[in-house]
Scaffold this active site. Structure first.
Site, short mmCIF file in Angstrom:
data_model
loop_
_atom_site.label_atom_id
_atom_site.label_comp_id
_atom_site.label_asym_id
_atom_site.label_seq_id
_atom_site.Cartn_x
_atom_site.Cartn_y
_atom_site.Cartn_z
N GLY A 177 0.83 -1.21 0.00
CA GLY A 177 0.00 0.00 0.00
C GLY A 177 0.86 1.25 0.00
O GLY A 177 2.05 1.21 -0.32
N HIS A 205 6.81 -3.88 1.68
CA HIS A 205 7.00 -2.78 0.75
C HIS A 205 7.62 -1.62 1.53
O HIS A 205 7.09 -1.22 2.57
CB HIS A 205 5.67 -2.32 0.16
CG HIS A 205 5.23 -3.10 -1.03
ND1 HIS A 205 4.97 -4.43 -0.98
CD2 HIS A 205 5.02 -2.72 -2.32
CE1 HIS A 205 4.62 -4.85 -2.18
NE2 HIS A 205 4.63 -3.83 -3.02
N GLU A 208 9.59 2.80 -1.59
CA GLU A 208 8.89 3.14 -2.84
C GLU A 208 8.16 4.46 -2.56
O GLU A 208 8.57 5.51 -3.03
CB GLU A 208 7.90 2.04 -3.25
CG GLU A 208 7.12 2.36 -4.53
CD GLU A 208 5.85 1.51 -4.69
OE1 GLU A 208 5.20 1.16 -3.69
OE2 GLU A 208 5.48 1.24 -5.86
N ASP A 286 5.72 -6.55 -10.48
CA ASP A 286 4.79 -5.86 -9.58
C ASP A 286 3.33 -6.14 -9.98
O ASP A 286 2.67 -6.95 -9.34
CB ASP A 286 5.08 -4.35 -9.58
CG ASP A 286 4.77 -3.66 -8.26
OD1 ASP A 286 4.49 -4.36 -7.28
OD2 ASP A 286 4.84 -2.41 -8.22
N ASP A 287 2.84 -5.47 -11.00
CA ASP A 287 1.44 -5.58 -11.43
C ASP A 287 1.40 -5.73 -12.96
O ASP A 287 0.99 -4.80 -13.67
CB ASP A 287 0.67 -4.32 -11.02
CG ASP A 287 0.62 -4.15 -9.50
OD1 ASP A 287 -0.03 -4.97 -8.84
OD2 ASP A 287 1.23 -3.20 -8.99
N1 ADE Z 1 -0.08 -2.95 -4.47
C1 ADE Z 1 0.01 -3.24 -5.78
N2 ADE Z 1 1.07 -2.64 -6.34
C2 ADE Z 1 1.69 -1.94 -5.34
C3 ADE Z 1 2.82 -1.11 -5.27
N3 ADE Z 1 3.59 -0.86 -6.34
N4 ADE Z 1 3.13 -0.54 -4.08
C4 ADE Z 1 2.38 -0.76 -3.00
N5 ADE Z 1 1.30 -1.55 -3.00
C5 ADE Z 1 0.94 -2.13 -4.16
ZN ZN Z 2 4.39 -4.13 -5.06
#
Ligand code: ADE
Ligand code: ZN
Length: 346
Positions: A177, A205, A208, A286-287
């Site tokens: 998050g 995390h 970032e 990541d996504d």
């Molecule tokens: N949830 C999905 N991608 C994320 C990211 N880059 N940083 C933090 N939470 C995430």
């Molecule tokens: Zn992430």
């Protein structure tokens, strides 16, 4: 506005990169939902995306928008079968990049359709991953994630449930998050302590949307064995030195960092000075379905941008396996696959 277009993947060595056995350790379940699946579910619910779409993918302005989009898109998924398919497809798709194991971060706060059915959610994901593995695709470990805005009580309740339930697919506690309004690591220290004492692995995390302090606290207060992103550790040489001293690897997601505006361009990515300082790291997506990328593309783009040769990419693949929360036997097997490959394809 940051558009989801990254640098085009370099074609050099792409075939070799695809065959290089590797693990991916920073992959969000929420970022593995196919745009077509979201579109069908949105239609069923009569819902409209909170963000403009480009080829079905949201046009993202940064991390806050990404997280809001995930709250919207994952809430549309309410059936266990849909989750099983998302899990199966994420393992199948990863295998196309030569990925042999995935550590998948799943944050239940994004999935309100399963809020009172977390056990069912895990069983559905487990079905999908088991079927994918049976079909020869990547193996998978789940990292269940807290959200930065949760309370200490919520975190403890969740971790106690994880420990009591001991689902065989779950290997780790994670936290993700947005840290822009504070990392609140002290709030989560007890939950992470309990998880560690119960034998769960721990990742977080940090570095970032937080700076080097976030990374230091993730190590010292949460006992993180692996830092998700961690690139802003570079803001404090003492934190970089600590990562090296403790051999804590970063799982770096270059395109994500560019797309979300964490770094201005791939060419300026901190992975280069971090690597020069001796920090161990893996490459990750990541996504991937939100960004329209895959892991082989991340290796290829990074190799082209930073002048990395095959031995360097092999070293990153080794670190990806070392960093993973697969059990010892599986990690041993993965190292064997990698070294066998390198013996004939160095
Ligand atoms: N949830 C999905 N991608 C994320 C990211 N880059 N940083 C933090 N939470 C995430
Ligand atoms: Zn992430």
């Amino acid at each position: 506005m940051v558009h989801n277009e990254c640098v085009a993947p370099a074609l050099t060595d792409l075939e070799w990169i695809h065959r290089l056995p590797k693990a991916e350790v920073h992959l969000h379940l929420e970022g593995c939902v196919d745009a077509a699946v979201v579109a069908v579910a949105a239609e069923r619910h009569g819902a409209t995306s909170p963000l403009p779409l480009d080829e079905g993918r949201p046009v993202l302005g940064g991390l806050a928008e990404l997280l809001a989009y995930l709250d919207w898109s994952c809430a549309l998924i309410t059936e266990p079968d849909e989750l099983a398919t998302i899990a199966y497809e994420s393992a199948r798709r990863s295998s196309v990049s030569g990925t042999r194991h995935i550590d998948v971060i799943a944050n239940p706060t994004h999935w309100p359709g399963f809020a009172d059915r977390l056990g069912l959610m895990l069983d559905a994901l487990d079905d999908g991953f088991r079927n994918a593995e049976a079909d020869g695709f990547a193996t998978a470990t789940l990292c269940l994630s807290l959200k930065r805005q949760q309370s200490a009580t919520e975190a403890l309740h969740f971790v106690d449930w994880m420990i009591e339930r001991r689902h065989r697919r779950v290997g780790a506690l994670s936290i993700d998050g947005n840290e822009a309004a504070g990392s609140h690591n002290e709030r989560f220290a007890e939950a992470f302590g309990r998880a560690g004492a119960a034998g769960l692995r721990r990742c977080a995390h940090a570095g970032e949307s937080s700076g080097a302090d976030g990374v230091r606290e993730a190590i010292e207060l949460l006992g993180a064995e692996r830092i998700d992103h961690g690139i802003r550790a570079l803001e404090d040489p003492a934190v970089v030195a600590e990562l090296v001293r403790r051999s804590i690897p970063l799982d770096i997601c270059p395109s994500s960092n560019v797309i979300l505006g964490v770094v201005p361009s791939l060419a300026e990515h901190p992975v280069v000075p971090l690597a020069a300082a001796g920090v161990a790291f893996s490459l990750n997506t990541d996504d991937p379905l939100l960004y329209g990328i895959d892991l082989a593309g991340e290796y290829a783009r990074s190799a082209a941008a930073f002048g990395w040769d095959r031995p360097m990419l092999a070293r990153i693949a080794r670190t990806s396996i070392d960093s993973s929360f697969a059990d010892d036997d599986r990690r041993h097997e993965l190292h064997g696959e990698l070294e066998d490959f390198l013996a004939t394809n160095a």
